[in-house]
Design a protein around this motif. Structure first.
Motif, PDB file in Angstrom:
ATOM      1  N   CYS A  50      44.866  30.777  20.155  1.00  0.00           N
ATOM      2  CA  CYS A  50      43.405  30.725  20.019  1.00  0.00           C
ATOM      3  C   CYS A  50      42.885  32.148  19.869  1.00  0.00           C
ATOM      4  N   ALA A  51      42.232  32.419  18.753  1.00  0.00           N
ATOM      5  CA  ALA A  51      41.638  33.733  18.498  1.00  0.00           C
ATOM      6  C   ALA A  51      40.267  33.802  19.150  1.00  0.00           C
ATOM      7  N   LEU A  52      39.972  34.939  19.779  1.00  0.00           N
ATOM      8  CA  LEU A  52      38.740  35.105  20.542  1.00  0.00           C
ATOM      9  C   LEU A  52      38.108  36.458  20.237  1.00  0.00           C
ATOM     10  N   SER A  53      37.048  36.779  20.947  1.00  0.00           N
ATOM     11  CA  SER A  53      36.297  38.000  20.656  1.00  0.00           C
ATOM     12  C   SER A  53      36.942  39.255  21.218  1.00  0.00           C
ATOM     13  N   SER A  54      37.883  39.114  22.156  1.00  0.00           N
ATOM     14  CA  SER A  54      38.547  40.280  22.754  1.00  0.00           C
ATOM     15  C   SER A  54      39.728  39.809  23.588  1.00  0.00           C
ATOM     16  N   ALA A  55      40.595  40.747  23.941  1.00  0.00           N
ATOM     17  CA  ALA A  55      41.678  40.428  24.875  1.00  0.00           C
ATOM     18  C   ALA A  55      41.117  40.143  26.251  1.00  0.00           C
ATOM     19  N   THR A  56      40.030  40.831  26.598  1.00  0.00           N
ATOM     20  CA  THR A  56      39.381  40.600  27.892  1.00  0.00           C
ATOM     21  C   THR A  56      38.934  39.148  28.005  1.00  0.00           C
ATOM     22  N   ALA A  57      38.300  38.640  26.940  1.00  0.00           N
ATOM     23  CA  ALA A  57      37.892  37.238  26.937  1.00  0.00           C
ATOM     24  C   ALA A  57      39.106  36.323  27.056  1.00  0.00           C
ATOM     25  N   ALA A  58      40.193  36.674  26.359  1.00  0.00           N
ATOM     26  CA  ALA A  58      41.408  35.855  26.407  1.00  0.00           C
ATOM     27  C   ALA A  58      41.974  35.796  27.820  1.00  0.00           C
ATOM     28  N   LEU A  59      42.010  36.926  28.492  1.00  0.00           N
ATOM     29  CA  LEU A  59      42.524  36.965  29.866  1.00  0.00           C
ATOM     30  C   LEU A  59      41.640  36.143  30.802  1.00  0.00           C
ATOM     31  N   GLU A  60      40.323  36.337  30.685  1.00  0.00           N
ATOM     32  CA  GLU A  60      39.412  35.616  31.581  1.00  0.00           C
ATOM     33  C   GLU A  60      39.453  34.111  31.344  1.00  0.00           C
ATOM     34  N   LEU A  61      39.418  33.700  30.091  1.00  0.00           N
ATOM     35  CA  LEU A  61      39.448  32.261  29.819  1.00  0.00           C
ATOM     36  C   LEU A  61      40.752  31.629  30.292  1.00  0.00           C
ATOM     37  N   THR A  62      41.851  32.382  30.217  1.00  0.00           N
ATOM     38  CA  THR A  62      43.123  31.841  30.702  1.00  0.00           C
ATOM     39  C   THR A  62      43.086  31.648  32.214  1.00  0.00           C
ATOM     40  N   LEU A  63      42.519  32.616  32.923  1.00  0.00           N
ATOM     41  CA  LEU A  63      42.361  32.447  34.372  1.00  0.00           C
ATOM     42  C   LEU A  63      41.509  31.220  34.676  1.00  0.00           C
ATOM     43  N   ARG A  64      40.453  31.022  33.897  1.00  0.00           N
ATOM     44  CA  ARG A  64      39.577  29.860  34.113  1.00  0.00           C
ATOM     45  C   ARG A  64      40.286  28.561  33.737  1.00  0.00           C
ATOM     46  N   LEU A  65      41.066  28.581  32.670  1.00  0.00           N
ATOM     47  CA  LEU A  65      41.860  27.415  32.297  1.00  0.00           C
ATOM     48  C   LEU A  65      42.783  27.011  33.442  1.00  0.00           C
ATOM     49  N   LEU A  66      43.338  28.017  34.111  1.00  0.00           N
ATOM     50  CA  LEU A  66      44.264  27.786  35.224  1.00  0.00           C
ATOM     51  C   LEU A  66      43.539  27.471  36.530  1.00  0.00           C
ATOM     52  N   GLU A  67      42.210  27.437  36.467  1.00  0.00           N
ATOM     53  CA  GLU A  67      41.375  27.137  37.643  1.00  0.00           C
ATOM     54  C   GLU A  67      41.612  28.116  38.781  1.00  0.00           C
ATOM     55  N   ILE A  68      41.798  29.372  38.424  1.00  0.00           N
ATOM     56  CA  ILE A  68      41.959  30.436  39.413  1.00  0.00           C
ATOM     57  C   ILE A  68      40.579  30.971  39.763  1.00  0.00           C
ATOM     58  N   GLY A  69      40.288  31.071  41.067  1.00  0.00           N
ATOM     59  CA  GLY A  69      38.957  31.488  41.480  1.00  0.00           C
ATOM     60  C   GLY A  69      38.923  31.972  42.913  1.00  0.00           C
ATOM     61  N   PRO A  70      37.784  31.835  43.580  1.00  0.00           N
ATOM     62  CA  PRO A  70      37.629  32.325  44.960  1.00  0.00           C
ATOM     63  C   PRO A  70      38.722  31.802  45.886  1.00  0.00           C
ATOM     64  N   GLY A  71      39.256  32.708  46.694  1.00  0.00           N
ATOM     65  CA  GLY A  71      40.329  32.364  47.618  1.00  0.00           C
ATOM     66  C   GLY A  71      41.717  32.569  47.048  1.00  0.00           C
ATOM     67  N   ASP A  72      41.809  32.748  45.735  1.00  0.00           N
ATOM     68  CA  ASP A  72      43.098  32.976  45.075  1.00  0.00           C
ATOM     69  C   ASP A  72      43.368  34.473  44.921  1.00  0.00           C
ATOM     70  N   GLU A  73      44.650  34.795  44.753  1.00  0.00           N
ATOM     71  CA  GLU A  73      45.056  36.184  44.510  1.00  0.00           C
ATOM     72  C   GLU A  73      45.808  36.277  43.184  1.00  0.00           C
TER      73      GLU A  73
END
Length: 400
Positions: A50-73
């Motif tokens: 999936c092509a996106l606007s930046s690598a930063t966006a790619a990294l963040e969306l992947t973390l969100r896809l993985l449901e990584i959030g508060p309480g996680d490391e």
């Protein structure tokens, strides 16, 4: 003779293809973006990208896809650019910074393994300068600590272990043991920023290996949704006559790649192998000229990997920050732009304010304090390379 640090390698080929796209009447995310994604997948040896606007966006969306959030490391090296770590903060997780090994730009893998806890959901190695990390060691650490893993969400359950998410912003086309980056880590994020080997002006992409029991199309659709406001119909499909109707699944984000950017990427990809070959020719000239001097350079070819030659990192043994900066200033007086990759994260105000202290990362600081990055890009001529070498050796001698 002025030598900039890293200008983009643009030709008439890019201009002509972009002109065609502009005149086609379709300039935002559309057929060229899809074509670029497919060709990236073919190049990396993966099934979907999936092509996106930046690598930063790619990294963040992947973390969100993985449901990584508060309480996680999420484990990251202390020696990297802020984008690797800032995305962890964006999703509300806690960055766990690990020092690099002595005289290395790679994480200390023993410290990395020790840092894995029940809260760890991902490790984000960084393929700095085009060098490929020791993924065998990373995956071994993940397996060794598998019993500690506590999954949250469907995709984490499918993995059943800590996910390896590569910040591969520097390393499109690098290989390790015959595999290209993109097909090594679980998820891999690339950058196509203006200074990268392959550029789309601004842009990035995420690709991934097949996951047992998971449909790649579903993952792709999830990235599409997150990058286009959660709209369940792409702009291209919505634009078809009578097909205006759509829904918004969730209040997501806006970080899609345009067809104009993708067209630049397609032209660059056609020339990419020749561009990489030129980079390695320049690396060879640098290595030959600097051999035997009191310097350490990043290895771009070893028994384990072949780098894409993104950055030429040099460490001048025995000097401190002040002398390093003086060398860079002297090079600038000769109209040669150099850089430093990178100031470790714990030295930056953003991370100091979060409680990180560079004193806890002595190897990262040691790498930083005497590091100088020389110009390396496919448009450099042999004459310019010789000029850089001559002046760099002279400037180092004058300072030390």
């Amino acid at each position: 003779m002025y030598i900039p640090f890293s200008p983009p390698d643009m030709t008439q080929a890019e201009a002509e293809l972009v002109k065609q796209t502009i005149l086609s009447g379709w300039i935002t995310s559309g057929p060229k973006k899809v074509e670029f994604e497919n060709k990236l997948s073919a190049y990396c040896g993966t099934n979907k990208t999936c092509a996106l606007s930046s690598a930063t966006a790619a990294l963040e969306l992947t973390l969100r896809l993985l449901e990584i959030g508060p309480g996680d490391e999420v484990i990251v090296p202390a020696y990297t650019y802020t984008a690797t770590c800032s995305v962890i903060c964006h999703v509300g997780a806690t960055p766990v910074m690990v020092d690099v090994a002595k005289d290395s730009f790679e994480m200390n893998y023993d410290l990395m393994e020790a840092a894995i806890t029940q809260k760890t959901k991902a490790i984000m190695p960084v393929d700095l300068g085009g060098m490929v990390c020791n993924y065998e060691r990373i995956f071994k650490a993940v397996e060794n600590k598998k019993s500690l893993f506590r999954p949250n969400g469907t995709l984490q359950n499918k993995f059943g272990r800590v996910v390896v998410l590569a910040d591969c912003a520097h390393a499109l086309g690098s290989e390790r043991h015959g595999k290209k980056t993109g097909a090594i880590a679980d998820f891999t994020c690339f950058s196509f920023h203006a200074v990268k080997n392959l550029t789309t002006a601004e842009g990035g992409a995420v690709t991934w290996k097949n996951i047992d029991g998971v449909d790649n199309e579903k993952i792709y659709e999830a990235f599409q949704l997150m990058s286009l406001h959660g709209q369940n119909k792409t702009t291209l499909n919505k634009n078809k006559p009578g097909a205006w109707e759509y829904d918004v699944i969730a209040p997501f984000y806006k970080c899609n790649m345009t067809d104009i950017a993708a067209t630049i990427g397609l032209a660059q990809l056609q020339r990419y192998e020749a561009m990489l070959e030129r980079r390695h020719q320049i690396i060879g000239k640098y290595n030959s000229a600097l051999k035997g001097l009191n310097l350490q350079v990043l290895a771009h070819k070893t028994e384990d990997y072949t780098s894409c030659g993104h950055l030429y990192l040099v460490r001048v043994n025995g000097i401190n920050e002040e002398k390093r900066n003086l060398i860079i200033e002297k090079m600038a007086q000769k109209d040669i732009a150099c850089n430093v990759h990178y100031k470790p994260l714990p030295m930056l105000t953003a991370y100091k304010n979060l409680g990180y202290n560079i004193q806890n990362y002595p190897n990262a600081y040691a790498q930083y304090q005497n590091e100088i990055t020389l110009p390396l890009y496919s448009r450099l001529t042999d004459e310019q390379v010789d000029y850089v070498i001559e002046n760099f050796i002279r400037c180092v001698e004058e300072v030390i």
